[in-house]
Design a protein around this motif. Structure first.
Motif, mmCIF file in Angstrom:
data_model
loop_
_atom_site.group_PDB
_atom_site.id
_atom_site.type_symbol
_atom_site.label_atom_id
_atom_site.label_comp_id
_atom_site.label_asym_id
_atom_site.label_seq_id
_atom_site.Cartn_x
_atom_site.Cartn_y
_atom_site.Cartn_z
ATOM 1 N N ASN A 91 101.577 -53.841 -52.905
ATOM 2 C CA ASN A 91 101.254 -53.871 -51.528
ATOM 3 C C ASN A 91 99.665 -53.919 -51.458
ATOM 4 O OD1 ASN A 91 103.802 -53.241 -50.430
ATOM 5 N ND2 ASN A 91 103.603 -51.395 -51.519
ATOM 6 N N ILE A 92 98.998 -54.504 -50.314
ATOM 7 C CA ILE A 92 97.627 -54.586 -50.036
ATOM 8 C C ILE A 92 97.308 -53.864 -48.700
ATOM 9 C CG2 ILE A 92 95.860 -56.247 -49.488
ATOM 10 C CD1 ILE A 92 97.678 -58.374 -50.781
ATOM 11 N N TYR A 93 96.214 -53.191 -49.020
ATOM 12 C CA TYR A 93 95.921 -52.313 -47.926
ATOM 13 C C TYR A 93 94.396 -52.579 -47.543
ATOM 14 C CZ TYR A 93 99.812 -49.246 -49.530
ATOM 15 O OH TYR A 93 101.162 -49.142 -49.919
ATOM 16 N N LEU A 94 94.075 -52.146 -46.309
ATOM 17 C CA LEU A 94 92.697 -51.938 -46.015
ATOM 18 C C LEU A 94 92.245 -50.593 -46.481
ATOM 19 C CD1 LEU A 94 92.991 -52.852 -42.025
ATOM 20 C CD2 LEU A 94 91.870 -54.306 -43.933
ATOM 21 N N ARG A 95 90.950 -50.631 -46.850
ATOM 22 C CA ARG A 95 90.433 -49.314 -47.505
ATOM 23 C C ARG A 95 90.265 -48.200 -46.168
ATOM 24 N NH1 ARG A 95 84.693 -50.505 -49.778
ATOM 25 N NH2 ARG A 95 84.422 -51.588 -47.780
ATOM 26 N N SER A 96 90.641 -47.100 -46.619
ATOM 27 C CA SER A 96 90.713 -46.003 -45.758
ATOM 28 C C SER A 96 89.347 -45.463 -45.003
ATOM 29 C CB SER A 96 91.252 -44.622 -46.496
ATOM 30 O OG SER A 96 90.401 -44.464 -47.454
ATOM 31 N N SER A 97 88.561 -45.975 -45.796
ATOM 32 C CA SER A 97 86.942 -45.739 -45.584
ATOM 33 C C SER A 97 86.655 -46.969 -44.209
ATOM 34 C CB SER A 97 85.738 -45.830 -46.316
ATOM 35 O OG SER A 97 85.942 -47.198 -47.079
ATOM 36 N N SER A 98 87.367 -48.049 -44.278
ATOM 37 C CA SER A 98 86.960 -48.959 -43.369
ATOM 38 C C SER A 98 87.782 -48.605 -42.071
ATOM 39 C CB SER A 98 87.802 -50.366 -43.852
ATOM 40 O OG SER A 98 86.898 -50.737 -44.828
ATOM 41 N N LEU A 99 88.831 -47.886 -42.126
ATOM 42 C CA LEU A 99 89.575 -47.492 -40.978
ATOM 43 C C LEU A 99 88.766 -46.602 -40.254
ATOM 44 C CD1 LEU A 99 93.072 -47.449 -42.467
ATOM 45 C CD2 LEU A 99 92.390 -49.072 -40.584
ATOM 46 N N ALA A 100 88.278 -45.205 -41.053
ATOM 47 C CA ALA A 100 87.453 -44.191 -40.486
ATOM 48 C C ALA A 100 86.300 -44.672 -39.886
ATOM 49 C CB ALA A 100 87.115 -43.390 -41.862
ATOM 50 N N ARG A 101 85.589 -45.969 -40.503
ATOM 51 C CA ARG A 101 84.358 -46.346 -39.975
ATOM 52 C C ARG A 101 84.515 -46.798 -38.748
ATOM 53 N NH1 ARG A 101 82.594 -48.109 -44.298
ATOM 54 N NH2 ARG A 101 83.355 -50.214 -44.267
ATOM 55 N N TYR A 102 85.849 -47.833 -38.553
ATOM 56 C CA TYR A 102 86.370 -48.206 -37.143
ATOM 57 C C TYR A 102 86.517 -47.196 -36.096
ATOM 58 C CZ TYR A 102 89.775 -49.263 -33.719
ATOM 59 O OH TYR A 102 90.203 -49.516 -32.373
ATOM 60 N N SER A 103 87.153 -45.953 -36.658
ATOM 61 C CA SER A 103 87.294 -44.843 -35.689
ATOM 62 C C SER A 103 86.012 -44.443 -35.228
ATOM 63 C CB SER A 103 88.299 -43.791 -36.110
ATOM 64 O OG SER A 103 89.634 -44.470 -36.431
ATOM 65 N N GLU A 104 85.245 -44.114 -35.940
ATOM 66 C CA GLU A 104 83.757 -43.465 -35.500
ATOM 67 C C GLU A 104 83.203 -44.347 -34.726
ATOM 68 O OE1 GLU A 104 79.869 -41.433 -37.807
ATOM 69 O OE2 GLU A 104 81.117 -43.274 -38.765
#
Length: 434
Positions: free
Chosen positions: A331-344
């Motif tokens: 499986n391929i994922y986006l980095r959790s840090s990228s998701l957190a950065r988007y949310s912020e």
């Protein structure tokens, strides 16, 4: 040596020490080697962008680390000269790497009609094709800041097939290695230029006389006094970094090929896909070759990942991180840090929009006018799939190209998170109007 196409020309609208010029004007300069050989380049204007890296420690606590990324941009005519000579060198470079069989390994700063999404997916597919294997990801330390000037000149000469650079090429080389910088904040402050509306009453930063008598006289121009480092923002810097790495890339590809492996380099990110038995010596081999380039590998970012079969599924003890994506063998994922950065970023954007609405509604109230609702169109464009170019549309494009349902699942909650932030009540604090 010249080129027939006009692909090198691009109009730039920013303010600099000279004003924008037409294609005809730029063309008359870049195609005159004697003129380029004598041309005096302006200093780069520089500023910094602060980026945040969001990680989690062993206890699951979020840690935010800030990093200042320097940005430098050249004057208008300077940029056209850099672009033109970049086009000349790029044609030679493409021919060279194709003849050496490197065109599939060097994937950054080339016109390949692909993005990091495609490159990451192709690397992950190679791992799946190889099956049980290891991936070794290496990263350079301050890559552009440490490129050795003599080695740049040597690699430039080798590409041209000459012992000494022609006078025009030498002047371009000298300008990109013995460059000067002017900090944008200090420059605008000295010349009373508004950082928010800089082009209000001017088409260039200042006149030539003001450049000499004010900017230079006040010591704002800072030259690069080292024998290494080039500015990252010029139109020719990226290509020069590829030319600089040519012998290294050839050595690394030959090494990987000797074990039926794969070698990829995306700027300062290297990835080796090799049999597991040589996993631990790949980094040592790369270190040995890197010393010849007078740059260094950031060992804290080295990743060693081994993929094995478990119940007919390819798995790894820890996911491989490459070009902004994570891969576990299947499986391929986006980095959790990228998701957190988007949310912020999304939360901050919504808060700013609400404060702007409240500020103007306060003014309208004093004038006896009705209040306006929150202007949502721009928010939807920036933070949802309804926009054209944002993190969500990037993620959806990655999910489609990589055929990754896991990325879609990661993105799904963000729609509700966005609407929750829109409907979130704000703290009612009195607004101070300036």
């Amino acid at each position: 040596m010249s080129i027939e196409s006009a692909n090198w020309y691009r109009s730039r609208g920013y303010l600099h020490f000279d004003h924008p010029v037409s294609y005809d004007k730029a063309n008359s300069i870049v195609r005159a080697p004697d003129l380029v050989a004598k041309y005096s380049f302006f200093p780069f204007i520089s500023y910094e962008i602060q980026s945040k890296k969001i990680t989690k420690d062993t206890n699951g606590k979020v840690k935010i680390k800030t990093k200042d990324r320097p940005i430098a941009y050249s004057a208008h005519i300077d940029s056209h000269i850099y672009s033109y000579y970049c086009e000349i060198l790029s044609n030679l470079y493409e021919n060279r790497i194709r003849s050496l069989g490197l065109d599939k390994s060097i994937i950054a700063f080339r016109s390949l009609d692909k993005s990091n999404i495609d490159f990451a997916y192709e690397a992950f597919q190679e791992i799946k094709k190889m099956g049980e294997c290891s991936a070794v990801a290496l990263d350079f330390t301050k890559f552009f800041d440490t490129l050795d000037h003599n080695l740049i000149k040597e690699s430039w000469c080798n590409l041209l097939g000459v012992n000494h650079l022609p006078k025009d090429h030498y002047n371009v080389y000298k300008s990109i290695t013995k460059f000067s910088m002017v900090k944008k904040i200090e420059l605008y402050k000295l010349l009373n230029i508004s950082p928010h509306n800089s082009k209000k009453d001017r088409v260039r930063v200042c006149s030539i006389s003001d450049f000499r008598n004010i900017v230079r006289a006040n010591g704002l121009i800072k030259p690069n006094t080292h024998h290494y480092g080039i500015p990252q923002g010029s139109p020719i810097s990226a290509l020069l970094s590829n030319i600089y790495m040519l012998n290294f890339d050839l050595a690394m590809k030959k090494y990987a090929d000797s074990y039926n492996g794969k070698y990829f380099r995306y700027c300062d990110d290297m990835l080796f896909i090799v049999p597991t038995e040589i996993r631990d010596i790949v980094a040592e081999k790369a270190q040995k070759e890197v010393r010849k380039l007078k740059v260094s590998i950031n060992t804290s970012k080295t990743e060693l990942r081994t993929f094995t079969y478990n119940n007919n599924s390819l798995t790894t003890d820890k996911m491989l991180q490459y070009l902004g994506f994570l891969f576990d063998g299947e499986n391929i994922y986006l980095r959790s840090s990228s998701l957190a950065r988007y949310s912020e970023r999304m939360k901050r954007g919504v808060r700013v929009a609400k404060k702007t609405r409240d500020k103007y509604n306060s003014i309208r109230s004093k004038k006896g006018l009705s209040e306006k609702e929150l202007f949502k169109r721009k928010l939807y464009s920036r933070y949802t799939h309804l926009g054209k170019r944002n993190f969500i549309t990037y993620g959806l494009r990655a999910a489609k190209i990589m055929q990754s349902p896991t990325i879609k699942r990661q993105l799904k909650p963000l729609w509700n998170r966005f609407h929750k932030e829109l409907s979130k009540p704000e703290d009612k604090k009195p607004l101070t109007l300036k």
